[in-house]
Write a protein that holds these residues in place. Sequence first.
Motif, PDB file in Angstrom:
ATOM      1  N   ALA A 134     -35.293  -7.576  36.774  1.00 31.27           N
ATOM      2  CA  ALA A 134     -35.430  -6.881  35.494  1.00 31.27           C
ATOM      3  C   ALA A 134     -34.916  -5.451  35.606  1.00 31.27           C
ATOM      4  O   ALA A 134     -34.274  -4.932  34.682  1.00 31.27           O
ATOM      5  N   PHE A 135     -35.174  -4.794  36.738  1.00 27.71           N
ATOM      6  CA  PHE A 135     -34.664  -3.443  36.939  1.00 27.71           C
ATOM      7  C   PHE A 135     -33.146  -3.428  36.934  1.00 27.71           C
ATOM      8  O   PHE A 135     -32.512  -2.564  36.312  1.00 27.71           O
ATOM      9  N   GLN A 136     -32.530  -4.383  37.613  1.00 29.77           N
ATOM     10  CA  GLN A 136     -31.073  -4.441  37.653  1.00 29.77           C
ATOM     11  C   GLN A 136     -30.500  -4.698  36.261  1.00 29.77           C
ATOM     12  O   GLN A 136     -29.457  -4.128  35.886  1.00 29.77           O
ATOM     13  N   LEU A 137     -31.175  -5.539  35.468  1.00 27.89           N
ATOM     14  CA  LEU A 137     -30.742  -5.784  34.102  1.00 27.89           C
ATOM     15  C   LEU A 137     -30.788  -4.505  33.278  1.00 27.89           C
ATOM     16  O   LEU A 137     -29.847  -4.167  32.557  1.00 27.89           O
ATOM     17  N   ALA A 138     -31.919  -3.797  33.373  1.00 25.32           N
ATOM     18  CA  ALA A 138     -32.091  -2.569  32.596  1.00 25.32           C
ATOM     19  C   ALA A 138     -31.063  -1.524  33.003  1.00 25.32           C
ATOM     20  O   ALA A 138     -30.404  -0.908  32.148  1.00 25.32           O
ATOM     21  N   ALA A 139     -30.906  -1.318  34.306  1.00 22.27           N
ATOM     22  CA  ALA A 139     -29.961  -0.317  34.779  1.00 22.27           C
ATOM     23  C   ALA A 139     -28.531  -0.660  34.366  1.00 22.27           C
ATOM     24  O   ALA A 139     -27.729   0.231  34.058  1.00 22.27           O
ATOM     25  N   GLY A 140     -28.230  -1.946  34.331  1.00 21.92           N
ATOM     26  CA  GLY A 140     -26.885  -2.369  33.958  1.00 21.92           C
ATOM     27  C   GLY A 140     -26.528  -2.089  32.508  1.00 21.92           C
ATOM     28  O   GLY A 140     -25.354  -2.135  32.140  1.00 21.92           O
ATOM     29  N   PHE A 150     -49.566  -2.578  26.701  1.00 21.06           N
ATOM     30  CA  PHE A 150     -48.321  -3.195  27.145  1.00 21.06           C
ATOM     31  C   PHE A 150     -48.545  -4.675  27.403  1.00 21.06           C
ATOM     32  O   PHE A 150     -49.417  -5.052  28.193  1.00 21.06           O
ATOM     33  N   ASP A 151     -47.748  -5.497  26.751  1.00 20.25           N
ATOM     34  CA  ASP A 151     -47.840  -6.947  26.881  1.00 20.25           C
ATOM     35  C   ASP A 151     -46.425  -7.512  26.950  1.00 20.25           C
ATOM     36  O   ASP A 151     -45.605  -7.255  26.053  1.00 20.25           O
ATOM     37  N   ARG A 152     -46.140  -8.278  27.972  1.00 15.09           N
ATOM     38  CA  ARG A 152     -44.772  -8.766  28.193  1.00 15.09           C
ATOM     39  C   ARG A 152     -44.244  -9.564  27.009  1.00 15.09           C
ATOM     40  O   ARG A 152     -43.156  -9.283  26.487  1.00 15.09           O
ATOM     41  N   ASP A 153     -44.995 -10.568  26.550  1.00 16.82           N
ATOM     42  CA  ASP A 153     -44.507 -11.405  25.466  1.00 16.82           C
ATOM     43  C   ASP A 153     -44.366 -10.621  24.165  1.00 16.82           C
ATOM     44  O   ASP A 153     -43.434 -10.852  23.386  1.00 16.82           O
ATOM     45  N   ALA A 154     -45.281  -9.700  23.921  1.00 16.20           N
ATOM     46  CA  ALA A 154     -45.207  -8.887  22.700  1.00 16.20           C
ATOM     47  C   ALA A 154     -43.988  -7.980  22.727  1.00 16.20           C
ATOM     48  O   ALA A 154     -43.335  -7.766  21.695  1.00 16.20           O
ATOM     49  N   ILE A 155     -43.657  -7.440  23.896  1.00 12.56           N
ATOM     50  CA  ILE A 155     -42.484  -6.579  24.012  1.00 12.56           C
ATOM     51  C   ILE A 155     -41.208  -7.376  23.765  1.00 12.56           C
ATOM     52  O   ILE A 155     -40.299  -6.920  23.060  1.00 12.56           O
ATOM     53  N   VAL A 156     -41.119  -8.573  24.321  1.00 14.81           N
ATOM     54  CA  VAL A 156     -39.921  -9.397  24.120  1.00 14.81           C
ATOM     55  C   VAL A 156     -39.766  -9.740  22.638  1.00 14.81           C
ATOM     56  O   VAL A 156     -38.667  -9.639  22.072  1.00 14.81           O
ATOM     57  N   ARG A 157     -40.858 -10.128  21.997  1.00 14.72           N
ATOM     58  CA  ARG A 157     -40.783 -10.458  20.570  1.00 14.72           C
ATOM     59  C   ARG A 157     -40.364  -9.231  19.756  1.00 14.72           C
ATOM     60  O   ARG A 157     -39.534  -9.324  18.838  1.00 14.72           O
ATOM     61  N   ALA A 158     -40.947  -8.079  20.065  1.00 15.88           N
ATOM     62  CA  ALA A 158     -40.609  -6.865  19.323  1.00 15.88           C
ATOM     63  C   ALA A 158     -39.150  -6.478  19.538  1.00 15.88           C
ATOM     64  O   ALA A 158     -38.490  -5.968  18.620  1.00 15.88           O
ATOM     65  N   ALA A 159     -38.628  -6.717  20.750  1.00 19.20           N
ATOM     66  CA  ALA A 159     -37.223  -6.432  21.025  1.00 19.20           C
ATOM     67  C   ALA A 159     -36.326  -7.341  20.187  1.00 19.20           C
ATOM     68  O   ALA A 159     -35.347  -6.888  19.572  1.00 19.20           O
ATOM     69  N   LEU A 160     -36.639  -8.630  20.165  1.00 19.22           N
ATOM     70  CA  LEU A 160     -35.858  -9.568  19.363  1.00 19.22           C
ATOM     71  C   LEU A 160     -35.945  -9.213  17.883  1.00 19.22           C
ATOM     72  O   LEU A 160     -34.944  -9.224  17.164  1.00 19.22           O
ATOM     73  N   ARG A 161     -37.126  -8.857  17.443  1.00 20.80           N
ATOM     74  CA  ARG A 161     -37.310  -8.515  16.034  1.00 20.80           C
ATOM     75  C   ARG A 161     -36.501  -7.270  15.661  1.00 20.80           C
ATOM     76  O   ARG A 161     -35.878  -7.216  14.604  1.00 20.80           O
ATOM     77  N   ALA A 162     -36.517  -6.258  16.520  1.00 23.73           N
ATOM     78  CA  ALA A 162     -35.758  -5.040  16.249  1.00 23.73           C
ATOM     79  C   ALA A 162     -34.265  -5.347  16.156  1.00 23.73           C
ATOM     80  O   ALA A 162     -33.558  -4.790  15.301  1.00 23.73           O
ATOM     81  N   TRP A 173     -36.445  -7.743  30.622  1.00 22.97           N
ATOM     82  CA  TRP A 173     -37.563  -8.613  30.967  1.00 22.97           C
ATOM     83  C   TRP A 173     -37.092  -9.843  31.716  1.00 22.97           C
ATOM     84  O   TRP A 173     -35.968 -10.314  31.565  1.00 22.97           O
ATOM     85  N   THR A 174     -37.958 -10.349  32.555  1.00 19.29           N
ATOM     86  CA  THR A 174     -37.855 -11.675  33.151  1.00 19.29           C
ATOM     87  C   THR A 174     -39.223 -12.308  32.969  1.00 19.29           C
ATOM     88  O   THR A 174     -40.123 -11.715  32.366  1.00 19.29           O
ATOM     89  N   GLU A 175     -39.419 -13.493  33.501  1.00 18.14           N
ATOM     90  CA  GLU A 175     -40.740 -14.117  33.416  1.00 18.14           C
ATOM     91  C   GLU A 175     -41.781 -13.287  34.167  1.00 18.14           C
ATOM     92  O   GLU A 175     -42.980 -13.354  33.875  1.00 18.14           O
ATOM     93  N   ALA A 176     -41.335 -12.465  35.127  1.00 16.27           N
ATOM     94  CA  ALA A 176     -42.271 -11.683  35.945  1.00 16.27           C
ATOM     95  C   ALA A 176     -42.817 -10.460  35.224  1.00 16.27           C
ATOM     96  O   ALA A 176     -43.885  -9.963  35.570  1.00 16.27           O
ATOM     97  N   GLY A 177     -42.084  -9.924  34.238  1.00 18.71           N
ATOM     98  CA  GLY A 177     -42.560  -8.722  33.576  1.00 18.71           C
ATOM     99  C   GLY A 177     -41.429  -7.948  32.916  1.00 18.71           C
ATOM    100  O   GLY A 177     -40.379  -8.512  32.582  1.00 18.71           O
ATOM    101  N   VAL A 178     -41.647  -6.647  32.757  1.00 19.23           N
ATOM    102  CA  VAL A 178     -40.748  -5.801  31.979  1.00 19.23           C
ATOM    103  C   VAL A 178     -40.453  -4.514  32.742  1.00 19.23           C
ATOM    104  O   VAL A 178     -41.323  -3.960  33.421  1.00 19.23           O
ATOM    105  N   VAL A 179     -39.222  -4.024  32.597  1.00 18.81           N
ATOM    106  CA  VAL A 179     -38.846  -2.696  33.080  1.00 18.81           C
ATOM    107  C   VAL A 179     -38.220  -1.951  31.918  1.00 18.81           C
ATOM    108  O   VAL A 179     -37.364  -2.494  31.201  1.00 18.81           O
TER     109      VAL A 179
END
Length: 293
Positions: free
Chosen positions: A119-125, A13-25, A71-77
């Motif tokens: 990030a949790f509030q974003l995900a839950a929303g 699990f890597d924060r930047d890799a997850i964000v890139r993969a999300a954008l790519r998907a 995600w935020t700069e702090a991490g991922v949920v």
Amino acid sequence: MVLRNHPRGRLAFDRDAIVRAALRAYVESLVATLGSGLWFPVREYSTWTGDVHQGALRTDSGCGDTDVVAWTEAGVVGLAYEKGFGPIANLGLTPDTVTGGPEDVRPAVPGLPAELEPAFQLAAGMLDTNSDVYKGNLPNKRMYTEMLAGVGFWLHGDRVGGTLFDDPKGPGADRLVPWGMLQNGRLPFCLLGELAPKAAERARTKDAPIHAIIDAVVDRRMQGPTEFTADEIATLLAKPPDPKQLLGVQRLLQKVGIAWPGSPELPPEELPPGPRINPFTGTPMPEPKRPDK
């Protein structure tokens, strides 16, 4: 990067890799609708909010299952839902404790660091709110709806947690595991049987030029707003798409900071004709605001 053993394999699990993969998907799913010839996008049904600094991606199976990473700069949920296994079925919630809000799914991410609350509030929303398992009336005669997720994970620095690890075979876990199994910056195919090798072979051969364009555009966007080049567009639009469909894709790409050559000003989105009538009350509904207002 955080490495963890899991029944599905070694997860990274890597924060930047997850964000890139999300954008790519997300970009891949849009490119696939343009008649580019791209087969088997890793996620066909997806919704994006925010940006690469603070945002979220929701993906749907088309059969009622969903997952969200935020995600935020702090991490991922990450939160996921397998149809029929919401908070009551999988997280110990009871009908009388349902709130219909984020607290319904908080048990999916035990030990969540305070820094990841946004990030949790974003995900839950991004989750659905519906009546999942319990279909009857409560003693007070009120129906209830619960926010739907049954499993989750969080990533903060070099720490991870959540029911994805506490209950690794729980319903919905299979929708979150791929975020720890990225392949060359891309989510793995969530296909079964003979379709999986067929999709991988197609991506490696005939669809390779399209994937190369998607990778290049996503890498540029991770550094700042960008646009497709004329040559990239010529490859992607070998078969001219429907003009209305193209405009819709342009608007969705613009949301993530990716423009068409020349960054054209897109016409405002047309609003549905009114007045809209609420089917439950028979009264007019408020007019939606234009997205450019």
